[in-house]
Design a protein around this motif. Structure first.
Motif, PDB file in Angstrom:
ATOM      1  N   GLN A 117       0.833  -1.207   0.000  1.00 26.66           N
ATOM      2  CA  GLN A 117       0.000   0.000   0.000  1.00 26.66           C
ATOM      3  C   GLN A 117       0.865   1.252   0.000  1.00 26.66           C
ATOM      4  OE1 GLN A 117      -2.938  -0.068   3.130  1.00 26.66           O
ATOM      5  NE2 GLN A 117      -3.749  -2.066   2.478  1.00 26.66           N
ATOM      6  N   LYS A 118       1.983   1.227   0.711  1.00 27.49           N
ATOM      7  CA  LYS A 118       2.895   2.370   0.742  1.00 27.49           C
ATOM      8  C   LYS A 118       3.424   2.668  -0.659  1.00 27.49           C
ATOM      9  CE  LYS A 118       4.683   1.217   5.236  1.00 27.49           C
ATOM     10  NZ  LYS A 118       5.838   0.850   6.025  1.00 27.49           N
ATOM     11  N   ILE A 119       3.848   1.614  -1.345  1.00 34.08           N
ATOM     12  CA  ILE A 119       4.420   1.794  -2.680  1.00 34.08           C
ATOM     13  C   ILE A 119       3.368   2.344  -3.641  1.00 34.08           C
ATOM     14  CG2 ILE A 119       5.367   0.565  -4.680  1.00 34.08           C
ATOM     15  CD1 ILE A 119       6.788  -1.283  -2.645  1.00 34.08           C
ATOM     16  N   ILE A 120       2.187   1.754  -3.609  1.00 40.07           N
ATOM     17  CA  ILE A 120       1.130   2.195  -4.521  1.00 40.07           C
ATOM     18  C   ILE A 120       0.695   3.615  -4.190  1.00 40.07           C
ATOM     19  CG2 ILE A 120      -1.264   1.767  -5.217  1.00 40.07           C
ATOM     20  CD1 ILE A 120      -0.568  -1.251  -4.942  1.00 40.07           C
ATOM     21  N   PHE A 121       0.582   3.943  -2.911  1.00 40.89           N
ATOM     22  CA  PHE A 121       0.240   5.299  -2.485  1.00 40.89           C
ATOM     23  C   PHE A 121       1.296   6.286  -2.994  1.00 40.89           C
ATOM     24  CE2 PHE A 121       0.510   8.786   0.612  1.00 40.89           C
ATOM     25  CZ  PHE A 121      -0.783   9.257   0.565  1.00 40.89           C
ATOM     26  N   GLN A 122       2.575   5.914  -2.860  1.00 42.61           N
ATOM     27  CA  GLN A 122       3.667   6.765  -3.337  1.00 42.61           C
ATOM     28  C   GLN A 122       3.573   6.986  -4.839  1.00 42.61           C
ATOM     29  OE1 GLN A 122       6.231   8.392  -1.859  1.00 42.61           O
ATOM     30  NE2 GLN A 122       7.238   8.994  -3.754  1.00 42.61           N
ATOM     31  N   ASP A 132      -1.880   2.531 -15.532  1.00 46.16           N
ATOM     32  CA  ASP A 132      -1.177   1.602 -16.425  1.00 46.16           C
ATOM     33  C   ASP A 132       0.323   1.589 -16.142  1.00 46.16           C
ATOM     34  OD1 ASP A 132      -1.044   4.200 -17.458  1.00 46.16           O
ATOM     35  OD2 ASP A 132      -0.852   3.515 -19.524  1.00 46.16           O
ATOM     36  N   GLU A 133       0.872   2.731 -15.721  1.00 44.76           N
ATOM     37  CA  GLU A 133       2.285   2.777 -15.351  1.00 44.76           C
ATOM     38  C   GLU A 133       2.526   2.020 -14.046  1.00 44.76           C
ATOM     39  OE1 GLU A 133       4.000   6.977 -16.912  1.00 44.76           O
ATOM     40  OE2 GLU A 133       2.289   7.141 -15.541  1.00 44.76           O
ATOM     41  N   ILE A 134       1.596   2.160 -13.106  1.00 44.23           N
ATOM     42  CA  ILE A 134       1.718   1.452 -11.822  1.00 44.23           C
ATOM     43  C   ILE A 134       1.599  -0.054 -12.044  1.00 44.23           C
ATOM     44  CG2 ILE A 134       0.734   1.154  -9.513  1.00 44.23           C
ATOM     45  CD1 ILE A 134      -0.157   4.126  -9.700  1.00 44.23           C
ATOM     46  N   ILE A 135       0.707  -0.449 -12.941  1.00 42.30           N
ATOM     47  CA  ILE A 135       0.560  -1.868 -13.285  1.00 42.30           C
ATOM     48  C   ILE A 135       1.880  -2.407 -13.825  1.00 42.30           C
ATOM     49  CG2 ILE A 135      -0.525  -3.467 -14.932  1.00 42.30           C
ATOM     50  CD1 ILE A 135      -3.091  -1.684 -14.649  1.00 42.30           C
ATOM     51  N   GLU A 136       2.500  -1.639 -14.707  1.00 39.02           N
ATOM     52  CA  GLU A 136       3.759  -2.062 -15.306  1.00 39.02           C
ATOM     53  C   GLU A 136       4.880  -2.128 -14.273  1.00 39.02           C
ATOM     54  OE1 GLU A 136       6.500  -0.857 -19.141  1.00 39.02           O
ATOM     55  OE2 GLU A 136       4.439  -0.152 -19.044  1.00 39.02           O
ATOM     56  N   ILE A 137       4.902  -1.185 -13.345  1.00 41.62           N
ATOM     57  CA  ILE A 137       5.964  -1.133 -12.332  1.00 41.62           C
ATOM     58  C   ILE A 137       5.792  -2.237 -11.297  1.00 41.62           C
ATOM     59  CG2 ILE A 137       6.874   0.239 -10.402  1.00 41.62           C
ATOM     60  CD1 ILE A 137       6.266   2.733 -12.177  1.00 41.62           C
ATOM     61  N   THR A 138       4.560  -2.413 -10.804  1.00 41.84           N
ATOM     62  CA  THR A 138       4.323  -3.354  -9.698  1.00 41.84           C
ATOM     63  C   THR A 138       4.003  -4.762 -10.167  1.00 41.84           C
ATOM     64  OG1 THR A 138       1.966  -2.798  -9.601  1.00 41.84           O
ATOM     65  CG2 THR A 138       3.483  -1.523  -8.181  1.00 41.84           C
ATOM     66  N   LYS A 139       3.640  -4.903 -11.446  1.00 44.12           N
ATOM     67  CA  LYS A 139       3.230  -6.202 -12.003  1.00 44.12           C
ATOM     68  C   LYS A 139       1.981  -6.736 -11.291  1.00 44.12           C
ATOM     69  CE  LYS A 139       6.893  -6.389 -14.658  1.00 44.12           C
ATOM     70  NZ  LYS A 139       6.917  -5.249 -15.524  1.00 44.12           N
ATOM     71  N   MET A 140       1.147  -5.816 -10.821  1.00 46.97           N
ATOM     72  CA  MET A 140      -0.109  -6.192 -10.163  1.00 46.97           C
ATOM     73  C   MET A 140      -1.266  -5.930 -11.108  1.00 46.97           C
ATOM     74  SD  MET A 140       0.569  -4.471  -6.409  1.00 46.97           S
ATOM     75  CE  MET A 140      -1.105  -4.745  -5.877  1.00 46.97           C
ATOM     76  N   LYS A 141      -2.400  -6.551 -10.821  1.00 51.55           N
ATOM     77  CA  LYS A 141      -3.593  -6.313 -11.618  1.00 51.55           C
ATOM     78  C   LYS A 141      -4.217  -4.982 -11.213  1.00 51.55           C
ATOM     79  CE  LYS A 141      -4.583 -11.099 -12.537  1.00 51.55           C
ATOM     80  NZ  LYS A 141      -5.540 -12.159 -12.576  1.00 51.55           N
ATOM     81  N   ILE A 145      -4.473  -3.044  -7.488  1.00 50.98           N
ATOM     82  CA  ILE A 145      -3.883  -1.724  -7.255  1.00 50.98           C
ATOM     83  C   ILE A 145      -4.940  -0.769  -6.715  1.00 50.98           C
ATOM     84  CG2 ILE A 145      -2.908   0.306  -8.417  1.00 50.98           C
ATOM     85  CD1 ILE A 145      -1.425  -1.686 -10.258  1.00 50.98           C
ATOM     86  N   ARG A 146      -6.108  -0.780  -7.328  1.00 51.62           N
ATOM     87  CA  ARG A 146      -7.184   0.114  -6.880  1.00 51.62           C
ATOM     88  C   ARG A 146      -7.626  -0.214  -5.460  1.00 51.62           C
ATOM     89  NH1 ARG A 146      -8.848   3.150 -11.245  1.00 51.62           N
ATOM     90  NH2 ARG A 146      -8.261   2.303 -13.262  1.00 51.62           N
ATOM     91  N   VAL A 147      -7.707  -1.496  -5.133  1.00 54.39           N
ATOM     92  CA  VAL A 147      -8.102  -1.907  -3.785  1.00 54.39           C
ATOM     93  C   VAL A 147      -7.042  -1.465  -2.776  1.00 54.39           C
ATOM     94  CG1 VAL A 147      -8.426  -3.922  -2.288  1.00 54.39           C
ATOM     95  CG2 VAL A 147      -9.605  -3.809  -4.483  1.00 54.39           C
ATOM     96  N   ALA A 148      -5.770  -1.721  -3.089  1.00 59.78           N
ATOM     97  CA  ALA A 148      -4.685  -1.339  -2.175  1.00 59.78           C
ATOM     98  C   ALA A 148      -4.648   0.179  -1.978  1.00 59.78           C
ATOM     99  CB  ALA A 148      -3.344  -1.841  -2.702  1.00 59.78           C
ATOM    100  N   LEU A 149      -4.833   0.930  -3.067  1.00 56.67           N
ATOM    101  CA  LEU A 149      -4.833   2.389  -2.975  1.00 56.67           C
ATOM    102  C   LEU A 149      -6.024   2.870  -2.155  1.00 56.67           C
ATOM    103  CD1 LEU A 149      -3.514   5.057  -3.790  1.00 56.67           C
ATOM    104  CD2 LEU A 149      -4.890   5.006  -5.869  1.00 56.67           C
ATOM    105  N   SER A 150      -7.172   2.275  -2.387  1.00 54.63           N
ATOM    106  CA  SER A 150      -8.374   2.644  -1.632  1.00 54.63           C
ATOM    107  C   SER A 150      -8.187   2.366  -0.140  1.00 54.63           C
ATOM    108  CB  SER A 150      -9.574   1.867  -2.174  1.00 54.63           C
ATOM    109  OG  SER A 150     -10.715   2.112  -1.384  1.00 54.63           O
TER     110      SER A 150
END
Length: 171
Positions: A117-122, A132-141, A145-150
């Motif tokens: 969550q820290k990484i995605i928030f950052q 789409d950039e976060i997906i590429e960086i984290t290799k998450m769906k 990502i949306r759930v973790a950010l929320s």
């Protein structure tokens, strides 16, 4: 790829790389070293950079992975939010202290978030990267990502609300 062409691709991204490294490694010196190491790694792969459709995402992914490897090596799990220095000469000293206290509180709250969550928030709220950039960086769906950010935003919001409500009822 020549040095000038390499620098033209990397220079626009290196500040973001540094901020991500600082977010993960805490220390300015460690973040500077990490950024420099990643740039060296990218330079070593300079001829393959043209194969990547998004060099920025590749550089950010490399930075993230390098920093996480450093954290594992040092067993350092302390992460902090990166914030811009609040510069406004017209604000009062009291307001400046309030802003500083609020940033410290947010740092503490973000420190308590799970690492993902820290990484995605950052990446989303601080670096303002697209999903789409976060997906590429984290290799998450995308949904993960949306759930973790929320969840990260909700935890921060709830913690701030509780702190402010406690302060009101306490006084």
């Amino acid at each position: 790829m020549k040095q000038q062409a390499f620098l033209e691709k990397i220079n626009p991204v290196k500040d973001k790389m540094y901020r991500l490294a600082l977010r993960l490694l805490i220390s300015k010196e460690a973040a500077e070293d990490a950024t420099q190491e990643v740039i060296f790694k990218l330079w070593a792969r300079k001829d393959k950079l043209k194969d990547y459709t998004n060099v920025e995402a590749f550089a950010m992914t490399t930075t993230k992975n390098y920093c996480l490897d450093e954290l594992k090596a040092k067993k350092n799990n302390n992460l902090r939010i990166v914030h811009q220095n609040y510069e406004n000469n017209s604000i009062s000293l009291q307001r400046e202290l309030e802003v500083k206290d609020e940033m410290l509180l947010i740092n503490q709250i973000v420190d308590d978030l799970p690492e993902q969550q820290k990484i995605i928030f950052q990446l989303r709220d601080i670096e303002q990267l697209e999903f789409d950039e976060i997906i590429e960086i984290t290799k998450m769906k995308s949904t993960a990502i949306r759930v973790a950010l929320s969840r990260a935003r909700k935890k921060i919001r709830e913690s701030l609300t509780n702190k402010h409500n406690y302060g009101i009822t306490k006084n």
